[in-house]
Scaffold this active site. Structure first.
Site, PDB file in Angstrom:
ATOM      1  N   ASP A  58       0.824  -1.212   0.000  1.00 52.88           N
ATOM      2  CA  ASP A  58       0.000   0.000   0.000  1.00 52.88           C
ATOM      3  C   ASP A  58       0.863   1.270   0.000  1.00 52.88           C
ATOM      4  OD1 ASP A  58      -2.486   1.312  -0.040  1.00 52.88           O
ATOM      5  OD2 ASP A  58      -3.303   0.010   1.521  1.00 52.88           O
ATOM      6  N   ASP A  82      -9.694   3.350  -3.890  1.00 53.52           N
ATOM      7  CA  ASP A  82     -10.453   2.183  -3.424  1.00 53.52           C
ATOM      8  C   ASP A  82     -11.853   2.147  -4.025  1.00 53.52           C
ATOM      9  OD1 ASP A  82      -8.271   1.628  -1.880  1.00 53.52           O
ATOM     10  OD2 ASP A  82      -9.280   1.870   0.045  1.00 53.52           O
TER      11      ASP A  82
END
Length: 402
Positions: free
Chosen positions: A167, A222
């Site tokens: 991430d 996302d």
């Protein structure tokens, strides 16, 4: 612009990208990194599996992971290619141990990650883990790997991890191109083949540089479990279609199918667009308790075959007229996959023209409906028209036969 000119530009772009990808200059270290990643044999087709985040967020534990591995096998999903069991954020303790190593959460994962990997491997599956190219992960509940890349890569390898989602939070303002390649080299040096999934959110256009660094790269922020979010992720991802290829895939984020925020027809659109886009098929629902509709969608072998086609060319949106869209992509064996998408609120007829989708206008074509699982009796020349319900699609496999 005329359709023929658009098609020619599309073909020329593909040719240019193929040539430039093999010949563009980059330094010897990056060249060696890429050769080693490819030598691992990872990412020849988009990965398939499951991830904990979309449904469980931080509320996962080793019991859920073991039961999910069991469910992948008992449901038959593993036989279809869903082999990765990926633990997302919140699996670790807030601090490293005295030697600076990452530590599994003592309450959630009391057996440790290595024991979970052994269990998952015993099912014929592979285990994925999560870390972050920053000082802390996005949940702020565990350390990131920035500054600890080699140590963490060695830890993951010692745990027999097969997949790393990496991430982009708490990165100190350091550019992704200065952070992600460090982990690439660390994974190579660790000596275990580990699929490297860059979760950079598309901030610095990772599709432009990701192929030298990892096996796939997030092109979007996302996803959310709703119609608008799903479509927007597909659209952003589509802009980078020319840069996907075997060994390196555009990633519009994980699947929301089964989480309850969309209708069945919308989830079918979701799966169809991800498949024609050669996206990773990473399930994001609780497969231990999935509905028959969810299982039916995720188990469609004909749609999965489009995603996993060895030619590895990402499909594109070739025509758009208001709320009506036509997506198409070439497949092996001179075939073409087509999605007729109705984003609107009314039932509409949609026509795919051979000129738009890369077929010779004189080709006689056999069409197979991939959601009805039937080959249409009629043969088609020049075009195919179907009536599509609102917020729904039709998906076809077209095969020239004369």
């Amino acid at each position: 612009m005329e359709r023929s000119k658009m098609l020619m530009a599309f073909v020329m772009t593909l040719m240019f990208c193929s040539v430039s990808a093999s010949s563009r200059p980059f330094n010897n270290r990056e060249s060696q990194d890429r050769r080693n990643l490819l030598a691992n044999g990872l990412g020849a087709t988009p990965p398939m599996g499951w991830n904990s985040w979309n449904h469980f967020y931080c509320r996962h534990n080793e019991t859920i992971i073991r039961e999910t591995a069991d469910a992948l096998v008992s449901s038959g999903l593993s036989k279809l290619g869903y082999i990765y069991v990926n633990i997302d954020d919140c699996w670790g303790e807030i601090a490293r141990d005295g030697d600076g190593n990452l530590v599994a959460h003592k309450t959630k994962y009391p057996s440790g990650i290595k024991a979970i990997a052994d269990y998952v491997h015993g099912k014929g599956l592979k285990l994925g883990i999560y870390s972050d190219a920053g000082y802390f992960t996005c949940s702020k509940t565990q350390p990131g790997s920035l500054g600890h890349e080699e140590q963490d890569a060695n830890t993951f390898a010692s745990w027999d991890v097969d997949y790393l989602k990496y991430d982009n939070c708490d990165n100190g303002g350091i550019k992704p191109l200065d952070r992600y390649p460090i982990m690439t080299r660390a994974l190579i040096k660790a000596g275990r083949p580990i699929y490297f999934s860059l979760c950079e959110w598309g901030d610095m256009h990772p599709a432009l540089w990701g192929y030298q660094v990892g096996n796939s790269w997030r092109t979007t922020d996302d996803i959310q479990d709703n119609w608008a979010s799903m479509l927007s992720r597909a659209d952003v991802n589509e802009a980078y279609a020319d840069l996907a290829r075997p060994g390196g895939w555009n990633d519009p984020d994980m699947l929301e199918i089964g989480n309850g925020g969309m209708k069945k027809s919308e989830y079918i659109v979701h799966f169809s667009l991800w498949a024609i886009s050669k996206a990773p098929l990473i399930i994001g629902c609780d497969i231990r308790h999935m509905s028959e509709d969810t299982k039916e969608i995720l188990s469609n072998t004909e749609v999965i075959a489009v995603d996993q086609d060895p030619l590895g060319i990402q499909g594109k949106k070739v025509r758009m007229e208001g709320a009506l869209e036509i997506w198409a992509g070439p497949l092996s064996g001179c075939r073409v996959a087509v999605v007729l998408l109705n984003k609107g609120r009314r039932r509409k007829a949609i026509t795919a023209l051979w000129d738009d989708i890369g077929l010779d206008p004189t080709n006689v074509v056999e069409a197979r409906d991939l959601w009805e699982h039937k080959t249409l009796e009629r043969k088609f020349v020049g075009s195919l028209t179907a009536t599509v319900e609102p917020h729904a699609c039709k998906m076809y496999l077209l095969k020239p036969i004369g």
